[in-house]
Design a protein around this motif. Structure first.
Motif, short mmCIF file in Angstrom:
data_model
loop_
_atom_site.label_atom_id
_atom_site.label_comp_id
_atom_site.label_asym_id
_atom_site.label_seq_id
_atom_site.Cartn_x
_atom_site.Cartn_y
_atom_site.Cartn_z
N ALA A 152 12.86 103.42 -65.97
CA ALA A 152 14.02 103.67 -66.83
C ALA A 152 13.61 104.13 -68.22
N PHE A 153 12.42 103.67 -68.70
CA PHE A 153 12.03 103.96 -70.08
C PHE A 153 10.60 104.49 -70.22
N GLY A 154 9.65 103.70 -69.73
CA GLY A 154 8.24 103.98 -69.99
C GLY A 154 7.85 105.39 -69.59
N ALA A 155 8.19 105.76 -68.35
CA ALA A 155 7.80 107.08 -67.86
C ALA A 155 8.52 108.17 -68.63
N LEU A 156 9.65 107.81 -69.25
CA LEU A 156 10.44 108.80 -69.98
C LEU A 156 10.03 108.89 -71.45
N ASN A 157 8.81 108.43 -71.73
CA ASN A 157 8.27 108.57 -73.08
C ASN A 157 8.99 107.65 -74.08
N ILE A 158 9.56 106.55 -73.57
CA ILE A 158 10.19 105.57 -74.46
C ILE A 158 9.34 104.31 -74.36
N PRO A 159 8.33 104.16 -75.25
CA PRO A 159 7.42 103.02 -75.11
C PRO A 159 8.12 101.69 -75.36
N GLY A 160 7.46 100.57 -75.01
CA GLY A 160 8.02 99.24 -75.24
C GLY A 160 8.39 99.08 -76.70
N HIS A 161 9.45 98.35 -76.97
CA HIS A 161 9.91 98.06 -78.33
C HIS A 161 10.33 99.29 -79.11
N HIS A 162 10.37 100.44 -78.46
CA HIS A 162 10.88 101.63 -79.14
C HIS A 162 12.38 101.44 -79.37
N PRO A 163 12.87 101.79 -80.58
CA PRO A 163 14.30 101.55 -80.83
C PRO A 163 15.21 102.30 -79.85
N ALA A 164 14.70 103.37 -79.24
CA ALA A 164 15.55 104.10 -78.31
C ALA A 164 15.99 103.22 -77.15
N ARG A 165 15.22 102.16 -76.86
CA ARG A 165 15.66 101.28 -75.77
C ARG A 165 16.95 100.57 -76.13
#
Ligand code: PHE
Length: 376
Positions: A152-165
């Motif tokens: 849902a996030f990691g593979a989509l270039n949204i790393p952990g704790h990134h505000p985009a989450r």
């Protein structure tokens, strides 16, 4: 460690929260029906509420005071939520009593021939979207509603704790898939990841797989609830990957789609620079719509309708696709939203209330041609 007097901090916080609590509780009690209560809920607990502001500010409090003030603020949230539920229960019961007396069924009446079942507007929109993209050579892909945070996030270039989450207001589950956190997917982009991984695997065996050209319709989930947001909603995302795919393909494809879907051949479409972690460059897409009359393709106002962009090289690389050789575009559209826009519905919630009278008004006969100028 600065000296604080816990009792004084508590008293100070309490003196601030007490009037808010009193005001909110009396507001809840004044809500005369469920619709008013719902408006009230958004007002007192929603993102723009005073309480949400107080909870957000907890992080900025002096560390010594934080636990005391945070506990009181959370307790206030609990109190308001449970008062809201109690009020809702009471109003639901009252509404049911009124309905039962108004809609009493006459079981002695002769049977009326029922029309055949109807197609729900959302299903119809999905069919229309599949038909339009099908004509452009896309195929339909589906995937699981429960995903893990890498898909849902990691593979989509949204790393952990990134505000985009936080942008996505995700529902996390109390479970893990392997080592990863399980969640209800906040977008169907996870299926794009699955598709690219499969594609890269096939390519690694020496095969030359067809370029990717898919749309992914399906259920998606975010913690958001008002007239134009439902916690369960539907999205269609699209993905095209090949050697020579450019921004021009993205634009042509989306303009054609929007014009066919809304059945307005000269619909004005505008592309605006934006930001998504998974695309670069990213474009927000607007259509012309008269704000006053709601007419699509008329007037001089713009309405934001979807997000899109060229797939970020990191996303390709995360899926094992070489970004120096391949590139492509992706987009995401809210199906419920474009459905209510197309049919001039004011509110999204009736889509999920299963009221057969509403469906008789807005539903589609299975035999009726789709509402597209070319039909399906
Ligand atoms: N995944 C985005 C969302 O759900 C939509 C999107 C998809 C935007 C693809 C750009 C490209 O908000």
């Amino acid at each position: 460690m600065s000296e604080i007097d816990p009792a004084a901090v508590e008293a100070d916080e309490f003196s601030k929260l007490a009037p808010l609590q009193a005001a909110v509780l009396s507001k809840l009690n004044e809500a005369a029906d469920l619709a008013a209560l719902e408006t009230c809920r958004v007002e007192v607990l929603g993102k723009a509420s005073e309480l949400a502001g107080l909870l957000k500010d907890v992080g900025r409090l002096p560390p010594a005071e934080r636990p005391i003030r945070a506990a009181l603020r959370n307790a206030l949230k609990e109190t308001i939520s449970s008062a809201l539920e109690t009020r809702r229960g009471g109003l639901e019961e009252a509404a049911l009593t009124v309905r039962l007396s108004a809609e009493r069924m006459d079981i002695s009446a002769p049977v009326r021939p029922e029309p055949a079942g109807l197609i729900h507007p959302i299903s119809r929109t999905m069919e229309e979207i599949a038909a339009i993209f099908g004509a452009m050579g896309f195929s339909v892909k589906e995937g699981p509603d429960v995903e893990d945070d890498w898909f849902a996030f990691g593979a989509l270039n949204i790393p952990g704790h990134h505000p985009a989450r936080a942008m996505m207001d995700t529902f996390y589950l109390n479970a893990k898939i392997g080592e990863r956190r399980a969640l209800l997917r906040p977008h169907t982009s996870s299926v794009q990841i699955r598709t690219m991984l499969e594609w890269a695997k096939a390519e690694a065996t020496g095969a030359t797989p067809e370029p990717i050209r898919i749309i992914v319709p399906g259920r998606t989930f975010r913690s958001d609830h008002d007239a134009t947001h439902s916690p369960m909603f539907h999205q269609v995302e699209g993905l095209v990957i090949g050697r020579d795919i450019t921004l021009a393909h993205l634009k042509g494809c989306l303009i054609d789609f929007l014009r066919a879907f809304f059945n307005v051949p000269d619909l004005p479409v505008r592309f605006r620079a934006s930001y998504f972690p998974f695309t670069e460059p990213s474009l927000e897409v607007d259509i012309g719509r008269d704000r006053k009359s709601g007419e699509i393709g008329a007037g001089s106002d713009w309405l934001e309708i979807l997000g899109s962009g060229m797939v970020h090289p990191n996303v390709l690389a995360n899926c094992g696709i070489d970004p120096r050789e391949y590139q492509g575009f992706a987009f995401g559209v809210g199906i419920d939203r474009i459905t209510i826009l197309k049919h001039g519905m004011a509110d999204m919630r009736p889509l999920f209330e299963n009221d057969v009278r509403w469906l008789r008004h807005y539903g589609f006969s299975p035999l009726a041609p789709a509402n597209l100028h070319e039909g399906i």
